[in-house]
Design an enzyme around this catalytic site. Structure first.
Site, short mmCIF file in Angstrom:
data_model
loop_
_atom_site.label_atom_id
_atom_site.label_comp_id
_atom_site.label_asym_id
_atom_site.label_seq_id
_atom_site.Cartn_x
_atom_site.Cartn_y
_atom_site.Cartn_z
N ARG A 223 20.88 76.72 -52.78
CA ARG A 223 21.20 78.11 -53.11
C ARG A 223 22.66 78.30 -53.53
NH1 ARG A 223 17.92 80.70 -48.54
NH2 ARG A 223 19.76 81.66 -47.67
N ARG B 148 30.61 75.67 -59.88
CA ARG B 148 31.04 76.08 -61.22
C ARG B 148 32.39 75.47 -61.59
NH1 ARG B 148 30.44 81.87 -59.59
NH2 ARG B 148 28.20 82.24 -59.67
N ARG C 50 15.23 82.35 -36.64
CA ARG C 50 16.62 82.28 -36.24
C ARG C 50 17.07 83.72 -36.09
NH1 ARG C 50 19.68 79.10 -33.64
NH2 ARG C 50 21.77 79.08 -34.49
N ARG D 257 30.40 84.74 -39.80
CA ARG D 257 31.17 85.56 -40.74
C ARG D 257 31.66 86.84 -40.11
NH1 ARG D 257 26.18 85.91 -45.20
NH2 ARG D 257 24.62 86.33 -43.62
N GLU E 33 29.46 88.21 -36.84
CA GLU E 33 28.05 87.80 -36.89
C GLU E 33 27.89 86.45 -36.21
OE1 GLU E 33 26.27 88.45 -40.80
OE2 GLU E 33 25.05 86.66 -40.53
N TYR F 55 11.83 83.58 -46.65
CA TYR F 55 13.09 84.29 -46.91
C TYR F 55 13.00 84.99 -48.26
CZ TYR F 55 17.73 85.85 -47.58
OH TYR F 55 18.79 86.69 -47.79
N ASP G 59 15.03 87.82 -50.78
CA ASP G 59 16.09 88.78 -51.06
C ASP G 59 15.44 90.12 -51.37
OD1 ASP G 59 18.57 87.56 -50.70
OD2 ASP G 59 18.45 86.49 -52.61
P1 FAD Z 1 12.32 94.22 -42.84
O1 FAD Z 1 13.49 94.89 -43.41
O2 FAD Z 1 12.52 93.34 -41.68
O3 FAD Z 1 11.27 95.37 -42.41
C1 FAD Z 1 10.19 95.12 -41.54
C2 FAD Z 1 10.02 96.36 -40.66
O4 FAD Z 1 8.81 96.23 -39.91
C3 FAD Z 1 11.14 96.52 -39.64
O5 FAD Z 1 11.71 97.80 -39.77
C4 FAD Z 1 10.44 96.34 -38.31
O6 FAD Z 1 10.99 97.15 -37.29
C5 FAD Z 1 9.03 96.77 -38.64
N1 FAD Z 1 8.01 96.22 -37.74
C6 FAD Z 1 7.83 94.93 -37.40
N2 FAD Z 1 6.82 94.82 -36.53
C7 FAD Z 1 6.34 96.07 -36.31
C8 FAD Z 1 5.33 96.61 -35.48
N3 FAD Z 1 4.62 95.83 -34.67
N4 FAD Z 1 5.11 97.94 -35.50
C9 FAD Z 1 5.85 98.75 -36.27
N5 FAD Z 1 6.84 98.30 -37.06
C10 FAD Z 1 7.09 96.98 -37.08
N6 FAD Z 1 18.80 90.36 -49.37
C11 FAD Z 1 19.53 90.54 -50.49
O7 FAD Z 1 18.96 90.78 -51.56
N7 FAD Z 1 20.90 90.49 -50.46
C12 FAD Z 1 21.60 90.24 -49.31
O8 FAD Z 1 22.83 90.21 -49.32
C13 FAD Z 1 20.85 90.03 -48.11
N8 FAD Z 1 21.49 89.79 -46.96
C14 FAD Z 1 20.76 89.57 -45.83
C15 FAD Z 1 21.44 89.31 -44.64
C16 FAD Z 1 20.73 89.09 -43.48
C17 FAD Z 1 21.48 88.83 -42.20
C18 FAD Z 1 19.31 89.11 -43.50
C19 FAD Z 1 18.52 88.84 -42.26
C20 FAD Z 1 18.62 89.38 -44.67
C21 FAD Z 1 19.34 89.61 -45.85
N9 FAD Z 1 18.69 89.92 -47.04
C22 FAD Z 1 19.42 90.11 -48.19
C23 FAD Z 1 17.20 90.03 -47.11
C24 FAD Z 1 16.69 91.45 -46.89
O9 FAD Z 1 17.04 91.89 -45.61
C25 FAD Z 1 15.16 91.44 -47.06
O10 FAD Z 1 14.82 91.10 -48.37
C26 FAD Z 1 14.49 92.76 -46.75
O11 FAD Z 1 15.02 93.42 -45.65
C27 FAD Z 1 13.02 92.50 -46.52
O12 FAD Z 1 12.35 93.69 -46.29
P2 FAD Z 1 11.02 93.68 -45.41
O13 FAD Z 1 10.45 95.05 -45.55
O14 FAD Z 1 10.17 92.53 -45.74
O15 FAD Z 1 11.51 93.37 -43.90
N1 UDP Z 2 26.60 77.89 -46.63
C1 UDP Z 2 27.64 77.05 -46.29
N2 UDP Z 2 28.91 77.55 -46.27
C2 UDP Z 2 29.19 78.85 -46.56
C3 UDP Z 2 28.12 79.69 -46.94
C4 UDP Z 2 26.83 79.18 -46.94
O1 UDP Z 2 27.43 75.89 -46.00
O2 UDP Z 2 30.36 79.25 -46.51
C5 UDP Z 2 25.22 77.32 -46.63
C6 UDP Z 2 24.51 77.53 -45.30
O3 UDP Z 2 23.70 76.39 -45.08
C7 UDP Z 2 23.64 78.73 -45.56
C8 UDP Z 2 23.24 78.53 -47.02
O4 UDP Z 2 24.41 77.94 -47.61
O5 UDP Z 2 22.52 78.77 -44.69
C9 UDP Z 2 22.89 79.82 -47.74
O6 UDP Z 2 23.94 80.73 -47.60
P1 UDP Z 2 23.91 82.16 -48.23
O7 UDP Z 2 25.22 82.82 -47.90
O8 UDP Z 2 23.54 82.06 -49.64
O9 UDP Z 2 22.69 82.88 -47.49
P2 UDP Z 2 22.61 83.91 -46.29
O10 UDP Z 2 23.09 83.18 -45.07
O11 UDP Z 2 23.47 85.07 -46.64
O12 UDP Z 2 21.18 84.23 -46.22
#
Ligand code: FAD
Ligand code: UDP
Length: 379
Positions: A181, A185, A258, A289, A314, A362, A364
């Site tokens: 991922r 560059r 995780r 982070r 975090e 996973y 986005d």
């Molecule tokens: P969720 O947002 O998890 O929604 C699921 C919902 O279901 C939750 O509100 C939960 O409470 C509910 N639920 C679960 N079980 C039940 C139950 N039994 N009864 C009622 N409700 C329930 N994507 C990006 O594009 N850019 C980013 O920078 C980015 N950063 C991220 C950073 C982190 C730390 C994480 C974890 C994810 C990140 N993502 C990012 C991904 C992004 O969060 C997801 O694409 C998106 O939230 C997925 O939506 P979802 O509806 O599938 O899941």
């Molecule tokens: N990663 C790393 N160093 C960094 C940032 C990311 O080695 O400074 C690696 C790490 O294994 C991570 C993966 O790249 O799980 C993807 O990172 P990214 O930030 O793209 O995803 P996110 O953790 O935001 O889902």
């Protein structure tokens, strides 16, 4: 037969559930969206503190190459021009990410792309020679993948510690695909993403969720499993976005996740780290982070118009029951286990499994929106 009150019960009000409900309503369907949390929006939910939108469940940057997705989300809220450019901090020294000419200059003092390429080639050759000696012809894990792609210095300073903290496993025990991922560059470009469109909703992600769910019945603090037969009795079909193993009562075993702990602090300074995202790549620092949320939406002098700041530390942690399942662990055991649940899911006529927990994948944000748009044949 009496028709049930709703066409769809949507379990989960995250981006998948909210986007699905929006299109269902557009198509004249009656929906009820429930969520077990005390708010809507799933992991993109924002909380306002000191006039700053806090990404409560981790930093979220929207990015996509799909103009239809981009224009769709901009219908509900205007996205700003934020460009993600995290800084890596290793033992007090700072490096630009993703790996680009700025990083190579900070790491080795090289000034041209040719010098950087030569340095990386030299380090890759060393790693490949060690692998060959050990009889390895293809990278078998993340460590070998990283060493053969970018060499020892970058691996040890910017990848190893961060990745081992993030996943709680040694790089030599992790699958190679995780590291694919990260772009490499040979230009001076700190933009973390390659996509054409990128930004943060002005006013926070709640505006997007509220826009999608406008006019749709919702209920928070409502766990599907606490009163399953009641919820099932309300609707003709179910859209389930929670954990797929829980839906099937863990009959084949539990999937691994995780988790993360977020420590949010309000600080009496207008500008703590000068950037939204700072990655701590040293293994000995327990967090991965720090996020300074104001930089997602405040630029230039407006940073100083707001005298305080909110910073989130975090910490990655192992998932156990009761913790939020943030990341799926797509190793062999979990992939096989998920495919057993997936086979059951594919036989369901009236239940659709969607989103990161139900598809154990996973995702986005943009691919989630795109997937639902395709489902409703909007694209
Ligand atoms: P969720 O947002 O998890 O929604 C699921 C919902 O279901 C939750 O509100 C939960 O409470 C509910 N639920 C679960 N079980 C039940 C139950 N039994 N009864 C009622 N409700 C329930 N994507 C990006 O594009 N850019 C980013 O920078 C980015 N950063 C991220 C950073 C982190 C730390 C994480 C974890 C994810 C990140 N993502 C990012 C991904 C992004 O969060 C997801 O694409 C998106 O939230 C997925 O939506 P979802 O509806 O599938 O899941
Ligand atoms: N990663 C790393 N160093 C960094 C940032 C990311 O080695 O400074 C690696 C790490 O294994 C991570 C993966 O790249 O799980 C993807 O990172 P990214 O930030 O793209 O995803 P996110 O953790 O935001 O889902």
């Amino acid at each position: 037969m009496m028709k049930k009150k709703y066409d769809y019960l949507v379990v989960g009000s995250g981006l998948y559930g909210a986007t699905f409900a929006y299109f269902a309503r557009q198509n004249g369907k009656r929906c009820l969206v429930i969520d077990k949390r005390n708010h809507l929006g799933g992991n993109i939910y924002c909380e306002n503190r000191e006039g700053i939108n806090i990404h409560k469940y981790g930093a979220h940057i929207f990015h996509t190459d799909n103009s239809l997705v981009w224009h769709f989300v901009n219908r509900f809220v205007t996205f700003n021009r934020y460009t993600n450019s995290p800084i890596a901090n290793y033992k007090g020294r700072q490096y630009n990410l993703p790996f680009n000419m700025n990083t190579f200059c900070q790491m080795w003092g090289v000034l041209t792309p040719d010098e950087a390429k030569a340095k990386i080639e030299e380090q890759r050759a060393e790693a490949l020679a060690i692998m060959r000696e050990a009889g390895v012809d293809r990278p078998r894990n993340l460590e070998e993948q990283a060493l053969s792609l970018i060499g020892k210095d970058i691996y040890e300073i910017l990848i190893k510690g961060y990745t081992e903290k993030q996943w709680g496993r040694k790089c030599s025990d992790l699958p190679a695909f995780i590291i694919k991922r990260l772009p490499v560059r040979f230009v001076h470009d700190n933009n973390y993403f390659n996509d054409q469109f990128q930004g943060i909703p002005i006013g926070g992600y709640n505006r997007l969720i509220n826009g999608l769910l406008e006019g749709i019945e919702t209920k928070t603090d409502a766990d599907f499993f606490v009163n399953r037969s009641y919820w099932e009795s309300l609707a003709e079909k179910i859209v389930f976005t929670g954990k797929i193993d829980e839906y099937y009562d863990y009959r084949f075993g539990k999937l691994d996740y995780r988790s993360l702990t977020f420590e949010h602090k309000t600080l009496n300074t207008p500008n703590y780290q000068g950037n939204a995202v700072m990655n701590y790549t040293d293994r000995d620092v327990p967090y991965t982070r720090t996020i300074e949320h104001k930089h997602f939406e405040m630029f230039g002098s407006s940073v100083y118009n707001c005298p305080k700041t909110v910073v989130t530390w975090e910490y990655p942690v192992e998932w156990t029951e009761g913790k939020e399942p943030y990341y799926t662990v797509n190793d062999e055991r979990n992939t096989n286990l998920y495919s057993q649940y997936q086979q059951l899911a594919q036989q369901e006529k009236d239940v659709l499994f969607g989103g990161r927990l139900a598809e154990y994948k996973y995702y986005d944000m943009a691919p989630i929106v795109e997937k639902v748009m395709k489902l409703w044949e909007v694209i």
